[in-house]
Write a protein that holds these residues in place. Sequence first.
Motif, PDB file in Angstrom:
ATOM      1  N   ARG A 162       0.834  -1.212   0.000  1.00  0.00           N
ATOM      2  CA  ARG A 162       0.000   0.000   0.000  1.00  0.00           C
ATOM      3  C   ARG A 162       0.870   1.264   0.000  1.00  0.00           C
ATOM      4  N   LEU A 163       1.958   1.170   0.760  1.00  0.00           N
ATOM      5  CA  LEU A 163       2.895   2.293   0.819  1.00  0.00           C
ATOM      6  C   LEU A 163       3.477   2.552  -0.580  1.00  0.00           C
ATOM      7  N   MET A 164       3.871   1.498  -1.259  1.00  0.00           N
ATOM      8  CA  MET A 164       4.413   1.637  -2.611  1.00  0.00           C
ATOM      9  C   MET A 164       3.343   2.153  -3.562  1.00  0.00           C
ATOM     10  N   HIS A 165       2.117   1.677  -3.382  1.00  0.00           N
ATOM     11  CA  HIS A 165       1.006   2.154  -4.219  1.00  0.00           C
ATOM     12  C   HIS A 165       0.864   3.668  -4.055  1.00  0.00           C
ATOM     13  N   PHE A 166       0.903   4.103  -2.811  1.00  0.00           N
ATOM     14  CA  PHE A 166       0.783   5.536  -2.552  1.00  0.00           C
ATOM     15  C   PHE A 166       1.956   6.298  -3.171  1.00  0.00           C
ATOM     16  N   PHE A 167       3.166   5.810  -2.903  1.00  0.00           N
ATOM     17  CA  PHE A 167       4.353   6.488  -3.439  1.00  0.00           C
ATOM     18  C   PHE A 167       4.321   6.542  -4.970  1.00  0.00           C
ATOM     19  N   MET A 168       3.999   5.424  -5.586  1.00  0.00           N
ATOM     20  CA  MET A 168       4.066   5.352  -7.047  1.00  0.00           C
ATOM     21  C   MET A 168       2.985   6.200  -7.721  1.00  0.00           C
ATOM     22  N   THR A 169       1.957   6.577  -6.966  1.00  0.00           N
ATOM     23  CA  THR A 169       0.934   7.455  -7.533  1.00  0.00           C
ATOM     24  C   THR A 169       1.110   8.904  -7.036  1.00  0.00           C
ATOM     25  N   HIS A 170       2.136   9.121  -6.225  1.00  0.00           N
ATOM     26  CA  HIS A 170       2.408  10.478  -5.718  1.00  0.00           C
ATOM     27  C   HIS A 170       3.899  10.770  -5.801  1.00  0.00           C
TER      28      HIS A 170
END
Length: 233
Positions: A162-170
């Motif tokens: 989830r952290l990577m999902h957030f980072f990769m979209t921000h």
Amino acid sequence: MSELKILVVEDEDAIREMLAMLLKKAGLSVQCAGDAEVALRMINEQLPDLILLDWMLPGISGVELAKRLKKHEHYAHIPIILLTARGEEEDKVRGLEIGADDYVTKPFSPKELIARIHAVLRRSGKGTDQPKIIVGNLVLDLEQHRLTVSGLELDVSPTEFRLMHFFMTHIDKVYSRTQLLDQVWGRSVYIEERTVDVHIRRLRKVLAEYGLEDLVQTVRGFGYRFSLEEPKL
Ligand code: CA
């Protein structure tokens, strides 16, 4: 890609929490309601992209709520997946007749539920035609819940995913620990800020195996940034 918002309406706490976890893990944003009245208030405040609706609810039943929403000019377009313990063909027909977009019988397989949600979202034109987020040679596959580098799968926990999902979209923006906690863990959970550091450390370790640890950069005195550019000193 903005996060797709799913409203889960389910009166059984354990199932509701399990669903919320499952959907978050799949990269979806989740809101929960324990009954139809709370659900209506939430829908009124912010339109969800899809409603996962339990058939049997105390008070106004799921079927009744679906009927009302499908008759309402502002809400009729919101896709609804009915969730039920009943497996009879007759119920399925009835559910679809009142306008539900799909029907899932408990117990369901998590994979199947996520696939159905994506299918319904796609049909309603909200879907991510590309349920993959690609940054450099990193690929985050939301449907399969996998993170790969040049095709090799990284061993990340659901939280790190989830952290990577957030980072990769921000990309390229700086976030404080508190902001990351809100965005990735959710506002309703109380977790110490240190937890963020622990997960970041672990994420960097995994990324370091591919020489990618510099993607997650520390911004001194503020927080973290995900960037493909060299970290500024
Ligand atoms: Ca129920």
